[in-house]
Design a protein around this motif. Structure first.
Motif, PDB file in Angstrom:
ATOM      1  N   ARG A  91       0.829  -1.204   0.000  1.00  0.00           N
ATOM      2  CA  ARG A  91       0.000   0.000   0.000  1.00  0.00           C
ATOM      3  C   ARG A  91       0.861   1.250   0.000  1.00  0.00           C
ATOM      4  O   ARG A  91       0.538   2.242  -0.663  1.00  0.00           O
ATOM      5  CB  ARG A  91      -0.941  -0.002   1.210  1.00  0.00           C
ATOM      6  CG  ARG A  91      -1.919   1.156   1.230  1.00  0.00           C
ATOM      7  CD  ARG A  91      -2.825   1.126   0.002  1.00  0.00           C
ATOM      8  NE  ARG A  91      -4.076   0.437   0.285  1.00  0.00           N
ATOM      9  CZ  ARG A  91      -5.015   0.183  -0.616  1.00  0.00           C
ATOM     10  NH1 ARG A  91      -4.827   0.559  -1.865  1.00  0.00           N
ATOM     11  NH2 ARG A  91      -6.113  -0.447  -0.290  1.00  0.00           N
ATOM     12  N   GLU A  92       1.968   1.228   0.735  1.00  0.00           N
ATOM     13  CA  GLU A  92       2.863   2.383   0.746  1.00  0.00           C
ATOM     14  C   GLU A  92       3.459   2.620  -0.641  1.00  0.00           C
ATOM     15  O   GLU A  92       3.592   3.767  -1.085  1.00  0.00           O
ATOM     16  CB  GLU A  92       3.972   2.167   1.782  1.00  0.00           C
ATOM     17  CG  GLU A  92       3.487   2.263   3.215  1.00  0.00           C
ATOM     18  CD  GLU A  92       4.452   1.687   4.234  1.00  0.00           C
ATOM     19  OE1 GLU A  92       4.161   1.754   5.441  1.00  0.00           O
ATOM     20  OE2 GLU A  92       5.506   1.151   3.823  1.00  0.00           O
ATOM     21  N   LEU A  93       3.773   1.551  -1.355  1.00  0.00           N
ATOM     22  CA  LEU A  93       4.270   1.678  -2.722  1.00  0.00           C
ATOM     23  C   LEU A  93       3.208   2.282  -3.637  1.00  0.00           C
ATOM     24  O   LEU A  93       3.509   3.146  -4.470  1.00  0.00           O
ATOM     25  CB  LEU A  93       4.704   0.313  -3.259  1.00  0.00           C
ATOM     26  CG  LEU A  93       6.094  -0.179  -2.870  1.00  0.00           C
ATOM     27  CD1 LEU A  93       6.280  -1.621  -3.315  1.00  0.00           C
ATOM     28  CD2 LEU A  93       7.180   0.714  -3.475  1.00  0.00           C
ATOM     29  N   THR A 151       1.499   9.473  -5.803  1.00  0.00           N
ATOM     30  CA  THR A 151       2.052  10.778  -5.433  1.00  0.00           C
ATOM     31  C   THR A 151       3.003  11.269  -6.518  1.00  0.00           C
ATOM     32  O   THR A 151       2.965  12.430  -6.929  1.00  0.00           O
ATOM     33  CB  THR A 151       2.794  10.682  -4.096  1.00  0.00           C
ATOM     34  OG1 THR A 151       1.876  10.295  -3.062  1.00  0.00           O
ATOM     35  CG2 THR A 151       3.442  12.010  -3.718  1.00  0.00           C
ATOM     36  N   ALA A 152       3.861  10.371  -6.998  1.00  0.00           N
ATOM     37  CA  ALA A 152       4.837  10.745  -8.018  1.00  0.00           C
ATOM     38  C   ALA A 152       4.174  11.084  -9.348  1.00  0.00           C
ATOM     39  O   ALA A 152       4.723  11.849 -10.143  1.00  0.00           O
ATOM     40  CB  ALA A 152       5.843   9.611  -8.208  1.00  0.00           C
ATOM     41  N   ARG A 153       3.005  10.535  -9.594  1.00  0.00           N
ATOM     42  CA  ARG A 153       2.272  10.858 -10.819  1.00  0.00           C
ATOM     43  C   ARG A 153       1.553  12.198 -10.711  1.00  0.00           C
ATOM     44  O   ARG A 153       0.940  12.656 -11.672  1.00  0.00           O
ATOM     45  CB  ARG A 153       1.267   9.746 -11.128  1.00  0.00           C
ATOM     46  CG  ARG A 153       1.919   8.466 -11.632  1.00  0.00           C
ATOM     47  CD  ARG A 153       0.930   7.348 -11.764  1.00  0.00           C
ATOM     48  NE  ARG A 153      -0.241   7.735 -12.547  1.00  0.00           N
ATOM     49  CZ  ARG A 153      -1.378   7.037 -12.587  1.00  0.00           C
ATOM     50  NH1 ARG A 153      -1.493   5.926 -11.878  1.00  0.00           N
ATOM     51  NH2 ARG A 153      -2.380   7.438 -13.323  1.00  0.00           N
ATOM     52  N   LEU A 161      10.512   3.517  -9.920  1.00  0.00           N
ATOM     53  CA  LEU A 161       9.160   3.150  -9.492  1.00  0.00           C
ATOM     54  C   LEU A 161       8.137   3.695 -10.469  1.00  0.00           C
ATOM     55  O   LEU A 161       7.129   3.050 -10.768  1.00  0.00           O
ATOM     56  CB  LEU A 161       8.898   3.692  -8.074  1.00  0.00           C
ATOM     57  CG  LEU A 161       7.532   3.350  -7.465  1.00  0.00           C
ATOM     58  CD1 LEU A 161       7.399   1.848  -7.236  1.00  0.00           C
ATOM     59  CD2 LEU A 161       7.334   4.112  -6.150  1.00  0.00           C
ATOM     60  N   VAL A 162       8.383   4.903 -10.962  1.00  0.00           N
ATOM     61  CA  VAL A 162       7.612   5.460 -12.062  1.00  0.00           C
ATOM     62  C   VAL A 162       8.597   5.906 -13.125  1.00  0.00           C
ATOM     63  O   VAL A 162       9.768   6.152 -12.834  1.00  0.00           O
ATOM     64  CB  VAL A 162       6.709   6.635 -11.624  1.00  0.00           C
ATOM     65  CG1 VAL A 162       5.608   6.170 -10.717  1.00  0.00           C
ATOM     66  CG2 VAL A 162       7.529   7.710 -10.940  1.00  0.00           C
ATOM     67  N   THR A 163       8.140   6.009 -14.356  1.00  0.00           N
ATOM     68  CA  THR A 163       9.024   6.384 -15.451  1.00  0.00           C
ATOM     69  C   THR A 163       8.527   7.652 -16.117  1.00  0.00           C
ATOM     70  O   THR A 163       7.323   7.894 -16.180  1.00  0.00           O
ATOM     71  CB  THR A 163       9.094   5.259 -16.504  1.00  0.00           C
ATOM     72  OG1 THR A 163       7.769   4.964 -16.976  1.00  0.00           O
ATOM     73  CG2 THR A 163       9.709   4.016 -15.920  1.00  0.00           C
ATOM     74  N   GLY A 204       4.042   6.944 -16.401  1.00  0.00           N
ATOM     75  CA  GLY A 204       3.244   6.628 -15.211  1.00  0.00           C
ATOM     76  C   GLY A 204       3.907   5.572 -14.386  1.00  0.00           C
ATOM     77  O   GLY A 204       5.098   5.297 -14.499  1.00  0.00           O
ATOM     78  N   ALA A 205       3.123   4.922 -13.534  1.00  0.00           N
ATOM     79  CA  ALA A 205       3.661   3.927 -12.618  1.00  0.00           C
ATOM     80  C   ALA A 205       3.947   2.630 -13.350  1.00  0.00           C
ATOM     81  O   ALA A 205       3.266   2.237 -14.259  1.00  0.00           O
ATOM     82  CB  ALA A 205       2.662   3.677 -11.484  1.00  0.00           C
TER      83      ALA A 205
END
Length: 223
Positions: free
Chosen positions: A159-161, A167-169, A215-217, A221-222
């Motif tokens: 879930r944290e991932l 968040t990064a998106r 983790l994202v590119t 996206g993720a």
């Protein structure tokens, strides 16, 4: 009352920011500085809640000052909002990696500036997350290996991932809550735990780490 330190090497810009902030309710300007070294000293002396930090200054730059201030600050550390003339500036990217809370263009209007100070001062970790994501994405495309190894994401729960990816998106906490069918408070809890495990100081820093670890590119996206 949000205590603010204003840092800019151009006197007229600094004076204008100080005047605007002093006229706003709920804000107290506790100091001003014209370069990075003076900013470090003022931050230690006044312990502001928010620092408006110019990025390009003679002598010590805003990025070095950001690193020094956050490294030396006692809890709670100030929230550093980078002021820049350019929305795609590699120096801003460096400041976000160092732990700045976000960035704001110098040509932003008074209302946008005051909103940014209020948002960051209120504890939200990033102003305009989608804008900061685009900046990180742009420089992640061209960034070479960092001098330090990336954090180990294996310490995070599933879930944290998920929360870190979204968040990064560029999603806000309410948007993440809607997508994952959880409460906004739960989103904050997962993100805070992830940041603690990864030894991160800000949401912007979490966005940077998500790109640097793959983790994202950029543009994709993720994963």
């Amino acid at each position: 009352m949000t205590r603010v330190l204003v840092v800019d090497d151009q006197f007229l810009i600094r004076a204008g920011l100080v005047a605007l902030l002093r006229a706003a309710p709920g804000i107290e300007v506790v100091g001003e500085a014209g370069d990075g070294a003076e900013a470090v000293a003022q931050a230690a002396a006044t312990r502001p809640d928010v620092i408006l930090m110019d990025i390009r200054m003679p002598g010590m730059s805003g990025i070095t000052a950001t690193e020094r201030i956050l490294a030396e600050a006692s809890d709670p550390a100030p929230r550093i909002l980078i002021l820049t003339t350019f929305d795609l500036d590699e120096y801003v990217y460096g400041a976000l990696r160092a732990g700045a809370a976000g960035f704001l263009l110098k040509d932003s209007g008074p209302e946008r500036l005051l909103t940014a100070v209020a948002v960051v001062g209120g504890g939200d970790a990033l102003f305009a997350p989608s804008v900061t994501r685009r900046l990180v994405e742009t420089f992640a495309r061209h960034a070479g290996p960092t001098s330090e190894p990336p954090p180990d994401l294996r310490t995070l729960t599933g879930r944290e991932l998920e929360v870190l990816k979204l968040t990064a998106r560029g999603l806000t906490n309410p948007e993440i809550a809607d997508q994952l069918f959880i409460s906004e408070a739960t989103v904050k809890t997962h993100l805070n735990r992830a940041m603690t495990k990864l030894d991160l100081d800000s949401r912007a820093q979490a966005v940077v780490v998500a790109y640097e670890t793959g983790l994202v590119t950029p543009g994709g996206g993720a994963l």
